[in-house]
Scaffold this motif. Structure first.
Motif, short mmCIF file in Angstrom:
data_model
loop_
_atom_site.label_atom_id
_atom_site.label_comp_id
_atom_site.label_asym_id
_atom_site.label_seq_id
_atom_site.Cartn_x
_atom_site.Cartn_y
_atom_site.Cartn_z
N ARG A 171 -11.70 9.72 6.02
CA ARG A 171 -11.43 11.12 5.72
C ARG A 171 -11.97 11.99 6.84
O ARG A 171 -12.85 11.57 7.59
N ASP A 224 0.83 -1.20 0.00
CA ASP A 224 0.00 0.00 0.00
C ASP A 224 0.87 1.25 0.00
O ASP A 224 1.89 1.31 0.69
N THR A 225 0.47 2.24 -0.78
CA THR A 225 1.15 3.55 -0.78
C THR A 225 0.08 4.62 -0.57
O THR A 225 -1.02 4.50 -1.10
N ASP A 269 -7.16 13.57 6.06
CA ASP A 269 -7.41 12.17 6.40
C ASP A 269 -7.16 11.93 7.88
O ASP A 269 -6.44 12.70 8.53
N GLN A 286 -1.41 12.09 -2.04
CA GLN A 286 -2.51 12.93 -2.54
C GLN A 286 -2.04 13.77 -3.72
O GLN A 286 -0.83 13.96 -3.88
N THR A 287 -3.00 14.33 -4.43
CA THR A 287 -2.67 15.26 -5.51
C THR A 287 -1.74 16.35 -4.95
O THR A 287 -0.76 16.73 -5.57
C1 WTA Z 1 -7.13 8.71 -0.29
C2 WTA Z 1 -4.39 10.05 -5.12
C3 WTA Z 1 -6.19 5.23 2.19
C4 WTA Z 1 -6.96 9.69 0.86
C5 WTA Z 1 -2.89 9.68 -5.12
C6 WTA Z 1 -6.21 10.83 0.19
C7 WTA Z 1 -5.85 6.72 0.49
C8 WTA Z 1 -6.89 10.87 -1.15
C9 WTA Z 1 -4.67 6.04 0.10
C10 WTA Z 1 -6.03 11.51 -2.21
C11 WTA Z 1 -4.30 4.89 0.84
C12 WTA Z 1 -4.96 7.77 -1.18
N1 WTA Z 1 -5.09 4.51 1.87
N2 WTA Z 1 -6.59 6.32 1.53
N3 WTA Z 1 -3.23 4.17 0.52
N4 WTA Z 1 -4.14 6.72 -0.95
N5 WTA Z 1 -6.01 7.77 -0.35
O1 WTA Z 1 -5.71 13.50 -4.43
O2 WTA Z 1 -8.23 10.10 1.33
O3 WTA Z 1 -6.79 11.74 -5.89
O4 WTA Z 1 -6.32 12.06 0.87
O5 WTA Z 1 -4.53 11.40 -4.86
O6 WTA Z 1 -7.15 9.49 -1.47
O7 WTA Z 1 -6.61 11.38 -3.47
P1 WTA Z 1 -5.95 12.07 -4.73
#
Ligand code: WTA
Length: 567
Positions: free
Chosen positions: A449, A347-348, A434, A351-352
């Motif tokens: 979230r 798992d990684t 989060d 966020q954007t």
């Molecule tokens: C969620 C995507 C749980 C989280 C790269 C974050 C995750 C949002 C995980 C960002 C993970 C992303 N486990 N939740 N491994 N990875 N999230 O901006 O809520 O489209 O803040 O970026 O996705 O989504 P974004």
């Protein structure tokens, strides 16, 4: 053990300087992501190495070496320059996962323009808001998406050029439209790359907000330093890998790890321009001999649903490493992957806004199924007490995931919205939005979230954007949009709607409203259920309380309702 050493070894004496050195960059130098992803790899003797192997939904294939992507990105850059576009201009990419999307992204960066990738399934209203907010000067798109652009053109005075790729000349071009055929344009060898610096803007991705419309996340060329090293250490990308990132470059995973990280590392990557289907995905891995696979929990859950038998029908022995992003990866999925592929999904989390992986499971580190892992070396991640705005003194409690805002690929601001950017900080910490808890060994466990944003199949949907679009339907008086649980997509969109006088609730009306949103926004934002209600719960000041509706959908305690008007 991984070839890059253990996590603890990496933590010792970490400095981003390691990445700068490997890339041959010194502070004050010119740094251009487009150059690093193409010209530099050619100069390192890999000009003839395959860079991109593309497969269309009906099976056609296109192959590009590093020299090919160098030349093609020059060609696109030169063409955009020829149209009079200048460094700093925003150029939107509104395409399916076709080669021009990847090559166009690099070409835009090479001339110092800002790439604004948008998901091609967006409807005209989603497209309009983002193009207008970014004041984009040009959009590169395909013939099939042109009608959506034409519909909103009158309201977009800044949009000077609509560049249609692969246009076969069937339909006559209209106002501001030009046709561009990469193959016919021919390779451009001698090309002046714009001397962008560390802080020159590079990419503008739009992300959802809770209380307002989507926000443009501004990134800069220096982000490369973090995307390169996380690609190497967190995703474990290696020189001999065949890499497959299933994300669409309309979203950040598809650019940070679908373009920038693999190409700057000189890795071969393949792309499948087709939707999800278990059989075709396994076939693709088998045929392409994929060794590193970066995907998402919704896809993994869908594969689990398709069963184990179908896995056995394919030779997936090429797979060496698997990683996941975008939503919580449930422990069952990790355990299943170990069973059927012989290795877990790592798992990684990011966020954007972070631009790169910030918390992750690493090769060489024990994977705890269900945990997001530990902060990347060079990233300080904590769980913050939401009352005191400081890290909890001991692990175990759920709080806010917060980061020290100092890694290279952090966003620089929200486009034209510094106020929203400033609101992301508390007590000097960047607040991700989060919630999580830490265990005794420093692993992060995602808890949900901290806002109303809906994460459906790994795509963030802003309830505010859906509510605003719903109000444009003639039958809708008021609406509240929340998530509801879904076994595959984790969450889906649900809308509560009150009707205007003269309209009656019924099956036809709910389908009509769903379709209305699908076309205006996107299939992702379309409510899967519409519940017609007589009234919505509101605060005394008249604000709709989504929290109450959300709690009902998830069977949770409703909590404090003392400010409710009609309880
Ligand atoms: C969620 C995507 C749980 C989280 C790269 C974050 C995750 C949002 C995980 C960002 C993970 C992303 N486990 N939740 N491994 N990875 N999230 O901006 O809520 O489209 O803040 O970026 O996705 O989504 P974004």
């Amino acid at each position: 053990m991984s070839h890059i050493g253990s996590y603890d070894d990496r933590l010792k004496n970490f400095s981003w300087n390691i990445s700068e050195k490997e890339l041959g960059y010194k502070p004050g130098d010119v740094i251009n992501i487009g150059w690093y992803c193409t010209d530099r790899i050619c100069q390192m003797g890999k000009a003839n190495k395959p860079a991109l192997i593309w497969e269309g939904s009906t099976g056609p294939e296109k192959r590009y070496t590093y020299n090919d992507i160098r030349l093609a990105s020059n060609t696109i850059g030169a063409y955009l320059r020829g149209l009079g576009l200048q460094a700093g201009d925003r150029v939107c990419l509104f395409m399916d996962k076709i080669p021009e999307l990847y090559l166009g992204f690099l070409g835009i960066l090479k001339i110092g323009e800002i790439a604004q990738p948008l998901f091609s399934a967006f409807g005209d209203e989603s497209l309009f808001f983002r193009l207008s907010n970014a004041e984009a000067s040009a959009v590169i798109t395909q013939k099939k998406h042109v009608p959506k652009v034409r519909k909103i053109l009158d309201k977009l005075p800044h949009l000077k050029h609509i560049i249609i790729v692969g246009h076969e000349g069937a339909a006559p071009l209209k106002e501001r439209e030009v046709a561009f055929n990469l193959e016919k344009a021919g390779p451009v060898d001698a090309f002046q790359i714009h001397p962008t610096m560390a802080e020159s803007p590079s990419v503008l991705h739009y992300t959802s907000g809770t209380t307002g419309m989507p926000k443009g996340v501004k990134h800069v060329h220096y982000s490369l330093i973090a995307q390169y090293l996380t690609g190497k250490w967190a995703l474990d990308l290696r020189d001999d890998d065949i890499y497959w990132c299933t994300a669409d470059p309309g979203w950040v995973t598809g650019t940070s790890y679908g373009i920038i990280a693999p190409f700057s590392l000189g890795v071969t990557q393949c792309v499948l321009d087709a939707g999800f289907q278990a059989e075709s995905w396994y076939k693709f891995i088998e045929k392409r001999r994929v060794s590193m696979w970066y995907s998402a929990p919704t896809a993994i859950r869908s594969l689990m649903k398709a069963g184990d038998e179908i896995v056995k029908k394919h030779d997936l022995s090429s797979l060496r490493h698997l990683a996941s992003v975008g939503e919580p990866l449930n422990s069952e999925a990790v355990v299943w992957s170990q069973k059927v592929f012989g290795k877990p999904f790592y798992d990684t989390y990011w966020q954007t806004e972070t631009g790169c992986i910030v918390i992750s499971n690493y090769p060489g580190m024990e994977v705890r199924p269900g945990s997001m892992g530990k902060p990347f070396p060079g990233v300080t991640g904590v769980v913050l007490d939401p009352v005191k705005n400081e890290p909890y003194p001991a692990p175990g409690k759920i709080g806010l995931v917060a980061l020290k805002f100092d890694w290279p690929s952090r966003m620089r601001t929200y486009w034209n919205n510094e106020e929203a950017f400033q609101k992301k900080f508390r007590g000097g910490w960047y607040i991700t939005g989060d919630r999580a808890r830490l265990d005794n060994e420093g692993y992060f466990w995602f808890a949900g979230r901290d806002d109303d944003i809906i994460n459906t199949a790994g795509h963030l949907v802003s309830p505010f954007e859906v509510e605003s679009a719903l109000l444009e339907h003639p039958a809708v008086a008021e609406s509240a949009v929340v998530s509801k649980p879904d076994p595959i997509n984790l969450e889906v969109v649900k809308a509560f709607v009150t009707l205007k006088p003269g309209f009656t609730a019924g099956k036809d009306l709910d389908l009509e409203i769903m379709n209305f949103i699908r076309k205006k926004l996107s299939p992702l934002a379309m409510p899967q259920e519409i519940e017609f209600v007589a009234g919505l719960p509101k605060t005394r000041s008249g604000k709709i309380m989504r929290r109450i509706l959300h709690a009902k959908e998830w069977g949770e305690e409703i909590g404090d309702t003392s400010t409710l008007e009609n309880d």
